[in-house]
Scaffold this motif. Sequence first.
Motif, PDB file in Angstrom:
ATOM      1  N   SER A  32       7.738  -1.144  -3.632  1.00  0.00           N
ATOM      2  CA  SER A  32       8.707  -2.155  -3.225  1.00  0.00           C
ATOM      3  C   SER A  32       7.960  -3.380  -2.712  1.00  0.00           C
ATOM      4  O   SER A  32       6.830  -3.272  -2.208  1.00  0.00           O
ATOM      5  CB  SER A  32       9.615  -1.592  -2.119  1.00  0.00           C
ATOM      6  N   ILE A  33       8.580  -4.545  -2.854  1.00  0.00           N
ATOM      7  CA  ILE A  33       7.967  -5.763  -2.316  1.00  0.00           C
ATOM      8  C   ILE A  33       8.252  -5.905  -0.829  1.00  0.00           C
ATOM      9  O   ILE A  33       7.830  -6.873  -0.197  1.00  0.00           O
ATOM     10  CB  ILE A  33       8.489  -7.015  -3.054  1.00  0.00           C
ATOM     11  N   THR A  35       8.071  -5.660   3.128  1.00  0.00           N
ATOM     12  CA  THR A  35       7.042  -5.582   4.155  1.00  0.00           C
ATOM     13  C   THR A  35       7.744  -5.301   5.478  1.00  0.00           C
ATOM     14  O   THR A  35       8.950  -5.546   5.609  1.00  0.00           O
ATOM     15  CB  THR A  35       6.266  -6.904   4.271  1.00  0.00           C
TER      16      THR A  35
END
Length: 313
Positions: A32-33, A35
């Motif tokens: 997944s991107i 953070t």
Amino acid sequence: MAKCESCGTAESGYPNSHFQKAAVPAPPLPHSISTPSLVAQVMYQKFGLGLPLARQEKDWYRLGLVLSRNDMANWIIRCSQEWLEPVYWRILEKLSSCEVLHMDETRIQCNKEEGKKAGSESFMWVVRSAACEGLQAAFFYYSRNRSSKNPRYLLRDFRGYLVTDAYAGYENLDHVVRALCWSHVRRYMIESIPLDSRGREIPGSKGAEGREYINLLFKIENEIKDISFEEKKAKRQEASRPILDAFWSWVEKTAALYTPNELLTKALTYASNQKEYLETFMEDGRVPISNNLCEANIKPFTTSATLLMLFSE
């Protein structure tokens, strides 16, 4: 592998010197991107600021990031389950080790819930450590109903004093000593005071008399708030006991009088029915006279439709 033109040569004496690429921090959700800071920002805007995901989607796009509301919803759900829920239940575990707790519940609405009509009532419960405890924490718990099963479940490991309102759902809890809130009694007294056409109190009412007795109890609590718990217990026996005796005598005499004021009758009945639990604070200096500390925590749920996080059993 890159090397410095000066340091990474044989002549420099450090032929193996090179630039080491830092490892990429692991995302909170694999592949997944997301953070930690991005997910935290999405959650904060959603639950702290009440910004719907649809509006966030547009806002992120203006900042140059294509982030769909479906992705954000998935992040919130999965991060809550995988990262936050263990911490959530740990809070309840730590609260159960306290000796004095507050508890309250308030009505809320969940418009999209399986098996329930939109607009039907659900409940948010809060368990809060008392001011005397070293641990200061609050635990929120969502339920579909107001059943007494909820406090029994939440307090199954608790042993000590529990400060609440007079809701019968808190009755018959194992290893729990109930203490009721004097602020509730005072509110009933205030509601019974008749008002004139301008909304001002009409002097000489019985409700005002009852309120003054209770105000004296709170005045004493304010005066002794900074002394030790043992001293507080002694001061209550010395100063609060005469006021309590006078108040109960007043309740008994006033209840024997005829009055068309139904709100006054309600206030007197409430006080007399809960006398035992209203006097629990006299047993221990750690027990507060009201449930105001807990109500301050649950107040956002009574004034806003925004829910912070919901976990059901």
